[in-house]
Design a protein around this motif. Structure first.
Motif, PDB file in Angstrom:
ATOM      1  N   PHE A   1       0.821  -1.205   0.000  1.00  0.00           N
ATOM      2  CA  PHE A   1       0.000   0.000   0.000  1.00  0.00           C
ATOM      3  C   PHE A   1       0.859   1.261   0.000  1.00  0.00           C
ATOM      4  O   PHE A   1       1.926   1.299   0.605  1.00  0.00           O
ATOM      5  N   ASP A   2       0.340   2.279  -0.697  1.00  0.00           N
ATOM      6  CA  ASP A   2       0.998   3.579  -0.728  1.00  0.00           C
ATOM      7  C   ASP A   2       0.168   4.660  -0.048  1.00  0.00           C
ATOM      8  O   ASP A   2       0.679   5.745   0.211  1.00  0.00           O
ATOM      9  N   LEU A   3      -1.105   4.379   0.206  1.00  0.00           N
ATOM     10  CA  LEU A   3      -1.996   5.400   0.744  1.00  0.00           C
ATOM     11  C   LEU A   3      -3.026   4.767   1.666  1.00  0.00           C
ATOM     12  O   LEU A   3      -3.615   3.738   1.323  1.00  0.00           O
ATOM     13  N   VAL A   4      -3.251   5.391   2.826  1.00  0.00           N
ATOM     14  CA  VAL A   4      -4.337   5.014   3.731  1.00  0.00           C
ATOM     15  C   VAL A   4      -5.404   6.094   3.650  1.00  0.00           C
ATOM     16  O   VAL A   4      -5.123   7.277   3.876  1.00  0.00           O
ATOM     17  N   ILE A   5      -6.639   5.692   3.304  1.00  0.00           N
ATOM     18  CA  ILE A   5      -7.760   6.621   3.192  1.00  0.00           C
ATOM     19  C   ILE A   5      -8.686   6.406   4.383  1.00  0.00           C
ATOM     20  O   ILE A   5      -9.282   5.344   4.537  1.00  0.00           O
ATOM     21  N   PHE A   6      -8.798   7.413   5.232  1.00  0.00           N
ATOM     22  CA  PHE A   6      -9.665   7.341   6.410  1.00  0.00           C
ATOM     23  C   PHE A   6     -11.025   7.959   6.103  1.00  0.00           C
ATOM     24  O   PHE A   6     -11.104   9.081   5.591  1.00  0.00           O
ATOM     25  N   ASP A   7     -12.090   7.244   6.432  1.00  0.00           N
ATOM     26  CA  ASP A   7     -13.374   7.900   6.598  1.00  0.00           C
ATOM     27  C   ASP A   7     -13.245   8.812   7.817  1.00  0.00           C
ATOM     28  O   ASP A   7     -12.305   8.666   8.619  1.00  0.00           O
ATOM     29  N   CYS A   8     -14.167   9.739   7.974  1.00  0.00           N
ATOM     30  CA  CYS A   8     -14.090  10.663   9.114  1.00  0.00           C
ATOM     31  C   CYS A   8     -15.044  10.259  10.235  1.00  0.00           C
ATOM     32  O   CYS A   8     -14.621   9.829  11.304  1.00  0.00           O
TER      33      CYS A   8
ATOM     34  N   PRO B   1     -22.614   4.627  -1.437  1.00  0.00           N
ATOM     35  CA  PRO B   1     -21.719   3.500  -1.711  1.00  0.00           C
ATOM     36  C   PRO B   1     -21.089   3.476  -3.106  1.00  0.00           C
ATOM     37  O   PRO B   1     -20.445   2.496  -3.451  1.00  0.00           O
ATOM     38  N   ALA B   2     -21.293   4.504  -3.914  1.00  0.00           N
ATOM     39  CA  ALA B   2     -20.570   4.569  -5.191  1.00  0.00           C
ATOM     40  C   ALA B   2     -19.072   4.730  -4.912  1.00  0.00           C
ATOM     41  O   ALA B   2     -18.678   5.249  -3.864  1.00  0.00           O
ATOM     42  N   PRO B   3     -18.226   4.323  -5.840  1.00  0.00           N
ATOM     43  CA  PRO B   3     -16.778   4.404  -5.619  1.00  0.00           C
ATOM     44  C   PRO B   3     -16.185   5.775  -5.887  1.00  0.00           C
ATOM     45  O   PRO B   3     -14.989   5.988  -5.656  1.00  0.00           O
ATOM     46  N   ASP B   4     -16.994   6.739  -6.345  1.00  0.00           N
ATOM     47  CA  ASP B   4     -16.468   7.995  -6.881  1.00  0.00           C
ATOM     48  C   ASP B   4     -15.538   8.732  -5.917  1.00  0.00           C
ATOM     49  O   ASP B   4     -14.480   9.230  -6.314  1.00  0.00           O
ATOM     50  N   LEU B   5     -15.934   8.850  -4.652  1.00  0.00           N
ATOM     51  CA  LEU B   5     -15.138   9.630  -3.705  1.00  0.00           C
ATOM     52  C   LEU B   5     -13.774   8.986  -3.476  1.00  0.00           C
ATOM     53  O   LEU B   5     -12.752   9.676  -3.418  1.00  0.00           O
ATOM     54  N   PHE B   6     -13.747   7.671  -3.357  1.00  0.00           N
ATOM     55  CA  PHE B   6     -12.470   6.979  -3.152  1.00  0.00           C
ATOM     56  C   PHE B   6     -11.571   7.115  -4.380  1.00  0.00           C
ATOM     57  O   PHE B   6     -10.359   7.334  -4.253  1.00  0.00           O
ATOM     58  N   LEU B   7     -12.148   6.986  -5.558  1.00  0.00           N
ATOM     59  CA  LEU B   7     -11.360   7.135  -6.780  1.00  0.00           C
ATOM     60  C   LEU B   7     -10.842   8.564  -6.919  1.00  0.00           C
ATOM     61  O   LEU B   7      -9.709   8.782  -7.367  1.00  0.00           O
ATOM     62  N   PHE B   8     -11.673   9.533  -6.540  1.00  0.00           N
ATOM     63  CA  PHE B   8     -11.248  10.935  -6.579  1.00  0.00           C
ATOM     64  C   PHE B   8     -10.075  11.163  -5.629  1.00  0.00           C
ATOM     65  O   PHE B   8      -9.084  11.824  -5.984  1.00  0.00           O
TER      66      PHE B   8
ATOM     67  N   PRO C   1      -5.663   2.912  -7.355  1.00  0.00           N
ATOM     68  CA  PRO C   1      -6.637   2.364  -6.403  1.00  0.00           C
ATOM     69  C   PRO C   1      -6.185   1.065  -5.739  1.00  0.00           C
ATOM     70  O   PRO C   1      -6.450   0.860  -4.544  1.00  0.00           O
ATOM     71  N   SER C   2      -5.507   0.210  -6.487  1.00  0.00           N
ATOM     72  CA  SER C   2      -5.082  -1.071  -5.919  1.00  0.00           C
ATOM     73  C   SER C   2      -4.046  -0.900  -4.810  1.00  0.00           C
ATOM     74  O   SER C   2      -3.807  -1.829  -4.030  1.00  0.00           O
ATOM     75  N   GLN C   3      -3.445   0.287  -4.724  1.00  0.00           N
ATOM     76  CA  GLN C   3      -2.435   0.559  -3.694  1.00  0.00           C
ATOM     77  C   GLN C   3      -3.007   1.342  -2.519  1.00  0.00           C
ATOM     78  O   GLN C   3      -2.261   1.831  -1.676  1.00  0.00           O
TER      79      GLN C   3
END
Length: 223
Positions: free
Chosen positions: A5-12, A143-150, A159-161
């Motif tokens: 992994f290169d990035l950790v994405i946290f929900d708030c 639940p669409a992927p848009d925000l994570f992809l953005f 995305p795979s990372q």
């Protein structure tokens, strides 16, 4: 740190700040005032992890009328008022963030003002700014992927990372739809018995309920 992994994405909400109960209370009180009687618990079950915009659209379809133009502003005002007295960071999350050496960002269903205010009240804003992304920046929220992809695009990571930390079924679903690995957190005060099972059923690779576990989980998990 895990080379997968290169990035950790946290929900708030519910991951960084223990705010879901507060947000549900603000939504319930505002909706009830506008002729849609609902309890905080019902808001939690129906709309956990869903953007304010999409929750509003769902309710308007049900009642076949529009809510006031400033409905979101009314909810936001109630939420921010409650934040001032009641909001706390998720236990140990500041230490966990500091121990994770990967790049980090936030991707939340909340508005930018709500995210910033919540993180500031909880003492976490400086650890995560300026890499903070809101569902208002994309056409479709979780639940669409848009925000994570953005978020991945803005952070220049495939995305795979990306490894997503989420507490809601829509969030887990969106992260998986984006092609990311998701860890499901169920340690917030809003989480009921069985919540971990729901997160795993939605696609979470691992579930955990104590932020002190997170750095070690990131070290161990493999895609």
């Amino acid at each position: 740190m895990n080379p997968n992994f290169d990035l950790v994405i946290f929900d708030c909400d519910g991951v960084l700040v223990d705010s879901e109960v507060i947000s549900c209370r603000a939504h319930a009180e505002t909706l009830t005032r506008h002729g849609y009687p609902i309890t905080s618990e019902q808001v939690l079950v129906r709309f956990l992890g869903v953007s304010d915009r999409e929750a509003r659209q769902t309710i308007e379809r049900e009642i076949d009328r529009k809510l006031p133009d400033d409905f979101e502003q009314q909810v936001k005002a109630a939420t921010l008022k409650f934040y001032e007295g009641d909001l706390q960071a998720i236990a140990h999350v500041g230490e966990a963030i500091g121990a994770i050496r990967l790049t980090k960002c936030v991707a939340s269903s909340g508005t930018p003002e709500k995210i910033r205010h919540g993180l500031t009240c909880a003492g976490l804003y400086d650890q995560l700014a300026p890499h903070i992304f809101s569902a208002t920046q994309v056409s479709r929220g979780k639940p669409a992927p848009d925000l994570f992809l953005f978020a991945a695009e803005q952070m220049k990571v495939q995305p795979s990372q990306c490894l997503v930390i989420e507490d809601s079924v829509p969030g887990v679903t969106g992260g998986r739809a984006a092609g990311m690995t998701v860890l499901g957190f169920h340690g917030g005060s809003h989480c009921q018995p069985g919540h971990a099972d729901l997160l795993r059923a939605a696609g979470a690779a691992v579930t955990f309920d104590d932020m002190r576990q997170l750095p070690g989980l990131i070290e161990k998990i493999r895609v």
